[in-house]
Design an enzyme around this catalytic site. Structure first.
Site, PDB file in Angstrom:
ATOM      1  N   LYS A 101       0.826  -1.217   0.000  1.00  0.00           N
ATOM      2  CA  LYS A 101       0.000   0.000   0.000  1.00  0.00           C
ATOM      3  C   LYS A 101       0.864   1.273   0.000  1.00  0.00           C
ATOM      4  O   LYS A 101       0.649   2.176  -0.798  1.00  0.00           O
ATOM      5  CB  LYS A 101      -0.932   0.032   1.234  1.00  0.00           C
ATOM      6  CG  LYS A 101      -1.870  -1.163   1.328  1.00  0.00           C
ATOM      7  CD  LYS A 101      -2.760  -1.091   2.564  1.00  0.00           C
ATOM      8  CE  LYS A 101      -2.014  -1.156   3.884  1.00  0.00           C
ATOM      9  NZ  LYS A 101      -1.278  -2.418   4.128  1.00  0.00           N
ATOM     10  N   ARG A 124      11.116  -1.213  11.227  1.00  0.00           N
ATOM     11  CA  ARG A 124      10.061  -0.832  12.155  1.00  0.00           C
ATOM     12  C   ARG A 124       9.970  -1.816  13.321  1.00  0.00           C
ATOM     13  O   ARG A 124      10.149  -3.007  13.146  1.00  0.00           O
ATOM     14  CB  ARG A 124       8.715  -0.811  11.413  1.00  0.00           C
ATOM     15  CG  ARG A 124       8.460   0.491  10.691  1.00  0.00           C
ATOM     16  CD  ARG A 124       7.293   0.431   9.749  1.00  0.00           C
ATOM     17  NE  ARG A 124       6.118  -0.257  10.278  1.00  0.00           N
ATOM     18  CZ  ARG A 124       4.989  -0.423   9.584  1.00  0.00           C
ATOM     19  NH1 ARG A 124       4.897   0.055   8.358  1.00  0.00           N
ATOM     20  NH2 ARG A 124       3.972  -1.047  10.105  1.00  0.00           N
ATOM     21  N   ARG A 135      -9.691   0.547   8.661  1.00  0.00           N
ATOM     22  CA  ARG A 135      -9.246  -0.809   8.958  1.00  0.00           C
ATOM     23  C   ARG A 135     -10.306  -1.597   9.727  1.00  0.00           C
ATOM     24  O   ARG A 135     -10.085  -2.760  10.056  1.00  0.00           O
ATOM     25  CB  ARG A 135      -7.993  -0.739   9.829  1.00  0.00           C
ATOM     26  CG  ARG A 135      -6.695  -1.003   9.092  1.00  0.00           C
ATOM     27  CD  ARG A 135      -5.583  -0.847  10.110  1.00  0.00           C
ATOM     28  NE  ARG A 135      -4.377  -1.535   9.790  1.00  0.00           N
ATOM     29  CZ  ARG A 135      -3.337  -1.001   9.175  1.00  0.00           C
ATOM     30  NH1 ARG A 135      -3.379   0.220   8.742  1.00  0.00           N
ATOM     31  NH2 ARG A 135      -2.252  -1.707   8.987  1.00  0.00           N
ATOM     32  N   ARG A 173      11.552  -5.454   5.084  1.00  0.00           N
ATOM     33  CA  ARG A 173      11.228  -4.047   4.795  1.00  0.00           C
ATOM     34  C   ARG A 173      12.190  -3.145   5.569  1.00  0.00           C
ATOM     35  O   ARG A 173      12.496  -3.380   6.727  1.00  0.00           O
ATOM     36  CB  ARG A 173       9.788  -3.732   5.202  1.00  0.00           C
ATOM     37  CG  ARG A 173       9.509  -2.228   5.238  1.00  0.00           C
ATOM     38  CD  ARG A 173       8.034  -1.893   5.202  1.00  0.00           C
ATOM     39  NE  ARG A 173       7.257  -2.509   6.255  1.00  0.00           N
ATOM     40  CZ  ARG A 173       5.925  -2.519   6.280  1.00  0.00           C
ATOM     41  NH1 ARG A 173       5.245  -1.954   5.298  1.00  0.00           N
ATOM     42  NH2 ARG A 173       5.287  -3.107   7.262  1.00  0.00           N
ATOM     43  N   ARG A 183      -0.445  -9.261  13.329  1.00  0.00           N
ATOM     44  CA  ARG A 183      -1.065  -8.254  12.456  1.00  0.00           C
ATOM     45  C   ARG A 183      -1.895  -8.915  11.359  1.00  0.00           C
ATOM     46  O   ARG A 183      -2.937  -8.405  10.960  1.00  0.00           O
ATOM     47  CB  ARG A 183       0.007  -7.337  11.868  1.00  0.00           C
ATOM     48  CG  ARG A 183       0.460  -6.276  12.882  1.00  0.00           C
ATOM     49  CD  ARG A 183       1.828  -5.731  12.574  1.00  0.00           C
ATOM     50  NE  ARG A 183       1.894  -5.039  11.305  1.00  0.00           N
ATOM     51  CZ  ARG A 183       3.012  -4.840  10.613  1.00  0.00           C
ATOM     52  NH1 ARG A 183       4.166  -5.290  11.092  1.00  0.00           N
ATOM     53  NH2 ARG A 183       2.991  -4.190   9.484  1.00  0.00           N
TER      54      ARG A 183
END
Ligand code: ADP
Ligand code: ADP
Ligand code: ZN
Length: 216
Positions: free
Chosen positions: A13, A160, A88, A127, A171
């Site tokens: 996203k 992160r 969400r 990431r 998640r």
């Protein structure tokens, strides 16, 4: 053009939002980025949000809805916006409908980026994000030229706190339980567009541009 980017954690996203920003000159509204900013600044809201984020859970609706309501009032949202990571939950989607109604706006398209679970985990654990400009990298799929350094601004790259494998699993669970029902919600409204998120970054962007070019 008022857009929503939907998809699990790591679906791409943020990456696609940045490409849309460049091409269509509308701002990206990322609740994740805004919450991480609040955490960095150490505000009360940030402190509260961090407790949930570190566990991979959703920050309570009223907090996130308040942030988005304020953001949508900013003048740069006049010509359109891309919501990335919001809504969400169904409650957030309903609150969004209501706030847009009040200002005479509506969502033109919801782009649902689909990526299977095994691939999502691979994407997230590799990431890296720029501390300074927020650029997104992947150690294998989209590596920076120099390790730990942003190609765009020279800023330091970091992982992160919530991108560790255990948190990612949580998640994903939360996504399935609370966010996936939004697919049906927007399908019923006739504004849902599915995009194959397993293609490479440019391939996904081409699909998105195809969808957007058909909107009047
Ligand atoms: P990703 O796209 O990798 O899932 P985000 O940056 O969008 O990550 O979100 C990171 C975290 O911030 C979420 O796990 C959640 O704790 C919080 N968050 C972001 N957006 C929302 C939202 N709309 N509602 C509740 N919590 C949110
Ligand atoms: P989200 O905002 O949905 O959590 P990101 O845009 O941050 O997802 O992407 C998650 C990770 O996957 C990042 O490391 C990014 O570089 C990488 N990535 C994004 N899109 C693709 C793609 N189409 N193919 C391979 N890797 C991708
Ligand atoms: Zn940078």
């Amino acid at each position: 053009m008022n857009l929503i980017l939907l998809g699990g954690p790591g679906a791409g996203k943020g990456t696609q939002a940045k490409l849309i920003v460049e091409e269509y000159k509308i701002p990206q509204i990322s609740t994740g980025d805004m919450l991480r900013d609040a955490v960095k600044q150490g505000t009360e809201l940030g402190k509260k949000a961090k407790e949930y984020m570190d566990k991979g859970e959703l920050v309570p609706d009223e907090i996130v809805i308040g942030i988005v309501r304020d953001r949508l009032k900013q003048p740069d949202c006049e010509k359109g916006f891309i919501l990335d990571g919001f809504p969400r939950t169904i409650a957030q989607a309903e609150a969004l409908d209501k706030m847009l109604d009040e200002i005479g706006k509506k969502i033109d398209a919801v782009i649902n980026i689909y990526v299977p679970e095994e691939e999502i985990v691979k994407r997230i654990v590799n990431r890296r994000t720029c501390k300074k400009c927020g650029a997104i990298y992947h150690l294998i799929y989209s590596p920076p030229k120099e390790p730990d350094k942003c190609d765009k601004c020279g800023g330091e790259l970091y992982q992160r706190d919530d991108d560790k494998e255990e948190t990612v699993r949580e998640r994903l669970r939360v996504y399935k339980e609370q966010t996936e029902p939004l697919i049906e919600y927007y399908k019923k409204k006739g504004i849902l567009y599915n995009v194959d998120g397993t293609k490479d970054i440019n391939g996904v962007f081409e699909e998105i541009k195809g969808v957007l070019s058909k909107l009047s």
